[in-house]
Write a protein that holds these residues in place. Structure first.
Motif, PDB file in Angstrom:
ATOM      1  N   CYS A   1       8.079   0.898  -1.789  1.00 17.82           N
ATOM      2  CA  CYS A   1       6.818   0.410  -1.157  1.00 17.82           C
ATOM      3  C   CYS A   1       5.526   0.614  -2.231  1.00 17.82           C
ATOM      4  O   CYS A   1       4.568   0.024  -2.368  1.00 17.82           O
ATOM      5  CB  CYS A   1       6.512   1.352  -0.048  1.00 17.82           C
ATOM      6  N   LEU A   2       5.754   1.780  -3.187  1.00 17.43           N
ATOM      7  CA  LEU A   2       4.765   2.121  -4.106  1.00 17.43           C
ATOM      8  C   LEU A   2       4.613   0.666  -4.938  1.00 17.43           C
ATOM      9  O   LEU A   2       3.389   0.395  -5.557  1.00 17.43           O
ATOM     10  CB  LEU A   2       4.941   3.245  -4.939  1.00 17.43           C
ATOM     11  N   ILE A   3       5.753   0.296  -5.569  1.00 16.71           N
ATOM     12  CA  ILE A   3       5.672  -0.853  -6.328  1.00 16.71           C
ATOM     13  C   ILE A   3       5.303  -2.101  -5.548  1.00 16.71           C
ATOM     14  O   ILE A   3       4.736  -3.077  -6.360  1.00 16.71           O
ATOM     15  CB  ILE A   3       7.218  -1.159  -7.058  1.00 16.71           C
ATOM     16  N   PHE A   4       5.734  -2.231  -4.296  1.00 17.63           N
ATOM     17  CA  PHE A   4       5.181  -3.362  -3.484  1.00 17.63           C
ATOM     18  C   PHE A   4       3.654  -3.064  -3.370  1.00 17.63           C
ATOM     19  O   PHE A   4       3.144  -4.412  -3.726  1.00 17.63           O
ATOM     20  CB  PHE A   4       5.844  -3.531  -2.136  1.00 17.63           C
ATOM     21  N   PHE A   5       2.982  -2.294  -3.134  1.00 17.27           N
ATOM     22  CA  PHE A   5       1.540  -2.264  -3.125  1.00 17.27           C
ATOM     23  C   PHE A   5       0.982  -2.626  -4.339  1.00 17.27           C
ATOM     24  O   PHE A   5       0.072  -3.274  -4.362  1.00 17.27           O
ATOM     25  CB  PHE A   5       1.088  -0.817  -2.557  1.00 17.27           C
ATOM     26  N   ILE A   6       1.344  -1.939  -5.548  1.00 17.78           N
ATOM     27  CA  ILE A   6       0.871  -2.374  -6.938  1.00 17.78           C
ATOM     28  C   ILE A   6       1.166  -3.888  -7.135  1.00 17.78           C
ATOM     29  O   ILE A   6       0.027  -4.453  -7.478  1.00 17.78           O
ATOM     30  CB  ILE A   6       1.692  -1.669  -8.101  1.00 17.78           C
ATOM     31  N   THR A   7       2.510  -4.296  -6.653  1.00 25.94           N
ATOM     32  CA  THR A   7       2.514  -5.657  -7.242  1.00 25.94           C
ATOM     33  C   THR A   7       1.540  -6.597  -6.182  1.00 25.94           C
ATOM     34  O   THR A   7       1.018  -7.562  -6.654  1.00 25.94           O
ATOM     35  CB  THR A   7       3.764  -6.158  -6.640  1.00 25.94           C
ATOM     36  N   ALA A   8       1.375  -6.314  -4.688  1.00 24.46           N
ATOM     37  CA  ALA A   8       0.479  -7.115  -4.084  1.00 24.46           C
ATOM     38  C   ALA A   8      -0.908  -6.851  -4.405  1.00 24.46           C
ATOM     39  O   ALA A   8      -1.554  -7.894  -4.323  1.00 24.46           O
ATOM     40  CB  ALA A   8       0.659  -6.437  -2.439  1.00 24.46           C
ATOM     41  N   ALA A   9      -1.324  -5.929  -4.862  1.00 24.40           N
ATOM     42  CA  ALA A   9      -2.534  -5.700  -5.371  1.00 24.40           C
ATOM     43  C   ALA A   9      -3.177  -6.209  -6.641  1.00 24.40           C
ATOM     44  O   ALA A   9      -4.351  -7.005  -6.632  1.00 24.40           O
ATOM     45  CB  ALA A   9      -3.167  -4.091  -5.637  1.00 24.40           C
ATOM     46  N   VAL A  10      -1.986  -6.727  -7.506  1.00 26.29           N
ATOM     47  CA  VAL A  10      -2.275  -7.516  -8.681  1.00 26.29           C
ATOM     48  C   VAL A  10      -1.967  -8.800  -8.383  1.00 26.29           C
ATOM     49  O   VAL A  10      -2.678  -9.878  -9.003  1.00 26.29           O
ATOM     50  CB  VAL A  10      -1.170  -6.932  -9.747  1.00 26.29           C
ATOM     51  N   ILE A  11      -0.836  -9.232  -7.778  1.00 24.26           N
ATOM     52  CA  ILE A  11      -0.459 -10.767  -7.602  1.00 24.26           C
ATOM     53  C   ILE A  11      -0.965 -11.221  -6.226  1.00 24.26           C
ATOM     54  O   ILE A  11      -1.779 -12.233  -6.187  1.00 24.26           O
ATOM     55  CB  ILE A  11       1.098 -10.620  -7.508  1.00 24.26           C
ATOM     56  N   SER A  12      -0.370 -10.788  -5.157  1.00 25.85           N
ATOM     57  CA  SER A  12      -0.767 -11.478  -3.655  1.00 25.85           C
ATOM     58  C   SER A  12      -0.390 -10.310  -2.569  1.00 25.85           C
ATOM     59  O   SER A  12       0.696  -9.940  -2.476  1.00 25.85           O
ATOM     60  CB  SER A  12      -0.073 -12.671  -3.606  1.00 25.85           C
ATOM     61  N   TRP A  13      -1.063 -10.481  -1.520  1.00 28.89           N
ATOM     62  CA  TRP A  13      -0.792  -9.559  -0.292  1.00 28.89           C
ATOM     63  C   TRP A  13      -0.053 -10.500   0.737  1.00 28.89           C
ATOM     64  O   TRP A  13       0.280  -9.823   1.613  1.00 28.89           O
ATOM     65  CB  TRP A  13      -2.332  -9.252   0.122  1.00 28.89           C
TER      66      TRP A  13
END
Length: 205
Positions: free
Chosen positions: A155-167
């Protein structure tokens, strides 16, 4: 030898089941199966690396980190499990096609199947690769179920990825991780069969 063969069969089965959940249900709906894929997306975004090499770098780096703490046998079995999973994903993506897809059905069945596969692997002292290496290390060190740290790391990586790429896919990814990691803990803690630990001694779950 019987213990070795039994472990091999269970790891093989776990890899196939994990590949089924990912290749047949989650990936066709663009639902990430774990944090390694998210890290690969970040590598691709920042360093322009193709997804294949980026994912390999992530998995290999985490596996090397795991060898330092869990030993070479852990690495050998993890590579075996990762290979079976990758081959299974390819098979299910190429040779099994669902003509009419349903997002909710794919999300539930894919997450449950993924959790069963990962749970079987972790019961045998084998990581499913990627962030699963870190989750297994923490579970092994603190004697806790691996589902919770796996859920946290992913989940931590998902949030970082979403913040950088897409939600766009973050909610589907979080739901999938919540379901699959609950299944991992159920499979990991189920007391009806023996677990083969990293030093290959048997102990009751």
């Amino acid at each position: 030898m019987n213990e070795f063969l039994k472990k091999g069969v269970i790891v093989l089965l776990g890899g196939i089941i994990q590949g089924l959940g990912m290749g047949l249900f989650l990936f066709p709906q663009s639902i990430p199966s774990g944090g390694a894929g998210g890290m690969a997306i970040l590598f691709n975004h920042f360093f322009k690396l193709p997804m294949g090499p980026a994912l390999w770098i992530v998995n290999f780096s985490l596996l090397l980190f795991g060898i330092m703490y869990l030993g070479k046998r852990f690495a050998v079995w993890t590579v075996f499990g990762m290979t079976i999973t990758s081959l299974s994903i390819h098979f299910f993506e190429v040779y099994l096609i669902i003509p009419e897809r349903n997002l909710l059905f794919d999300l539930i069945i894919g997450s449950v199947t993924l959790g069963i596969g990962v749970g079987l692997l972790m019961r045998q002292g084998v990581s499913n690769g990627g962030v699963g290496v870190l989750a297994y290390m923490l579970a092994f060190k603190r004697n806790i179920l691996p589902g919770k740290p796996l859920f946290f790391f992913n989940c931590l990586i998902f949030f970082i990825t979403a913040a950088v790429i897409s939600w766009k896919i973050i909610f589907l990814a979080l739901i999938s991780q919540w379901m699959s990691t609950r299944i991992v803990d159920i499979i990991y803690s189920y007391p009806s069969y023996e677990v083969y630990t990293l030093d290959w001694r048997n102990k009751k779950a």
